[in-house]
Design an enzyme around this catalytic site. Sequence first.
Site, PDB file in Angstrom:
ATOM      1  N   ASP A 164       0.839  -1.200   0.000  1.00  0.00           N
ATOM      2  CA  ASP A 164       0.000   0.000   0.000  1.00  0.00           C
ATOM      3  C   ASP A 164       0.871   1.246   0.000  1.00  0.00           C
ATOM      4  O   ASP A 164       1.558   1.523   0.977  1.00  0.00           O
ATOM      5  CB  ASP A 164      -0.898   0.007   1.249  1.00  0.00           C
ATOM      6  CG  ASP A 164      -1.810   1.225   1.290  1.00  0.00           C
ATOM      7  OD1 ASP A 164      -2.873   1.187   0.645  1.00  0.00           O
ATOM      8  OD2 ASP A 164      -1.446   2.231   1.932  1.00  0.00           O
ATOM      9  N   TYR A 185       3.179   9.769  -0.518  1.00  0.00           N
ATOM     10  CA  TYR A 185       4.259   9.132   0.259  1.00  0.00           C
ATOM     11  C   TYR A 185       5.626   9.337  -0.410  1.00  0.00           C
ATOM     12  O   TYR A 185       6.654   9.097   0.214  1.00  0.00           O
ATOM     13  CB  TYR A 185       4.014   7.622   0.455  1.00  0.00           C
ATOM     14  CG  TYR A 185       2.734   7.238   1.170  1.00  0.00           C
ATOM     15  CD1 TYR A 185       1.935   8.183   1.801  1.00  0.00           C
ATOM     16  CD2 TYR A 185       2.322   5.902   1.219  1.00  0.00           C
ATOM     17  CE1 TYR A 185       0.763   7.822   2.434  1.00  0.00           C
ATOM     18  CE2 TYR A 185       1.145   5.530   1.856  1.00  0.00           C
ATOM     19  CZ  TYR A 185       0.367   6.494   2.460  1.00  0.00           C
ATOM     20  OH  TYR A 185      -0.792   6.126   3.091  1.00  0.00           O
ATOM     21  N   LYS A 194      -2.636   5.914  -4.406  1.00  0.00           N
ATOM     22  CA  LYS A 194      -3.755   6.825  -4.101  1.00  0.00           C
ATOM     23  C   LYS A 194      -3.571   8.181  -4.761  1.00  0.00           C
ATOM     24  O   LYS A 194      -2.443   8.669  -4.898  1.00  0.00           O
ATOM     25  CB  LYS A 194      -3.878   7.015  -2.578  1.00  0.00           C
ATOM     26  CG  LYS A 194      -3.819   5.718  -1.786  1.00  0.00           C
ATOM     27  CD  LYS A 194      -4.060   5.907  -0.297  1.00  0.00           C
ATOM     28  CE  LYS A 194      -3.697   4.646   0.481  1.00  0.00           C
ATOM     29  NZ  LYS A 194      -2.287   4.563   0.885  1.00  0.00           N
ATOM     30  N   HIS A 236      -7.543   9.518  -1.990  1.00  0.00           N
ATOM     31  CA  HIS A 236      -6.891   9.422  -0.670  1.00  0.00           C
ATOM     32  C   HIS A 236      -7.749  10.001   0.464  1.00  0.00           C
ATOM     33  O   HIS A 236      -7.838   9.417   1.539  1.00  0.00           O
ATOM     34  CB  HIS A 236      -5.538  10.141  -0.738  1.00  0.00           C
ATOM     35  CG  HIS A 236      -4.539   9.651   0.249  1.00  0.00           C
ATOM     36  ND1 HIS A 236      -3.193   9.563  -0.018  1.00  0.00           N
ATOM     37  CD2 HIS A 236      -4.676   9.208   1.524  1.00  0.00           C
ATOM     38  CE1 HIS A 236      -2.558   9.099   1.038  1.00  0.00           C
ATOM     39  NE2 HIS A 236      -3.434   8.869   1.995  1.00  0.00           N
TER      40      HIS A 236
END
Length: 276
Positions: A46, A51, A76, A109
Amino acid sequence: MKTPRTLKMNDGKEIPQLGYGVWQVANDKAAQVVQHAIKTGYRSIDTAAIYQNEEGVGRALAESGVPREEIFITTKLWNSDQGADQALRAIETSLNKLKLADVNLYLIHWPAPHREQYLPSWKALIKIREQGLARSVGVSNFAVAHLQRLIDETGIVPAVNQIELHPWFQQRELRAFHARHGILTESWSPLAQGKMFGNKVLEGIARAHGKSPAQVIIRWHLQSGLVVIPKSETPARIEENFDVFDFELSAAEMAAIDGLDDPKGRIGPNPETATF
Ligand code: NAD
């Protein structure tokens, strides 16, 4: 109870029930820790555009030697990329970084209601699925009202809603809505970011099974029918968090953990009021 290794989504596709999350993993470390996770047996990773480690995740996948069909990748759409055209560009950017032709699951997200873009974004994700860039599409951090709006306006029900969920914050009402509509619940910060390990109930159950509190919490998610994506950068803990298929919590132990739910247990931002 035998733990299923995958759960079926409402589009007929399967998702591994236990995956590996990489929030706060630096891009240059992602390749190494994801490689270790894959070697340990995880088959679901994930990540997210925000990120900033999709490139490292992609490198690990390429170097792992595991066939693409055996790996489940989630990424996402970040809030500032919401919108019909922006979302189509954002998935292309993510796929380029991951060096993949498609992802298994693409999520919005956050609803970011103040931006008023989650509905056009959802329509874009439906297109992204039709174009074959994501095999399944879903959302993250959506509340009942946001989900209901997507369903009313498009008739397409998200496959997954990834939400904050751990024994302190069990989200019963939202899970009941998911169950009524065939949406899988995926737990983020499933270990409450390590803040619960000293809890007496969890410690007692862990001792009884010769397991750690982290393993007991993961087991609780699995036996609750949730998809769960614990994160660790420590090789031994990555392994420990996957070593959860050789024991089972009793009904009484499950009930004791259910009893830890706390209305004030939320750790992360409230999606209905967050303004990022
Ligand atoms: P988590 O609940 O998985 O906890 C991770 C932390 O717990 C680690 O950093 C470590 O300190 C500790 N830990 C992990 N395993 C341990 C073990 N066996 N023993 C002792 N300590 C241990 O927290 P998380 O990273 O916030 O959540 C997991 C994943 O969920 C993220 O990596 C990300 O993929 C996803 N996530 C998604 C959202 C979202 O908005 N969709 C938000 C947060 C997290």
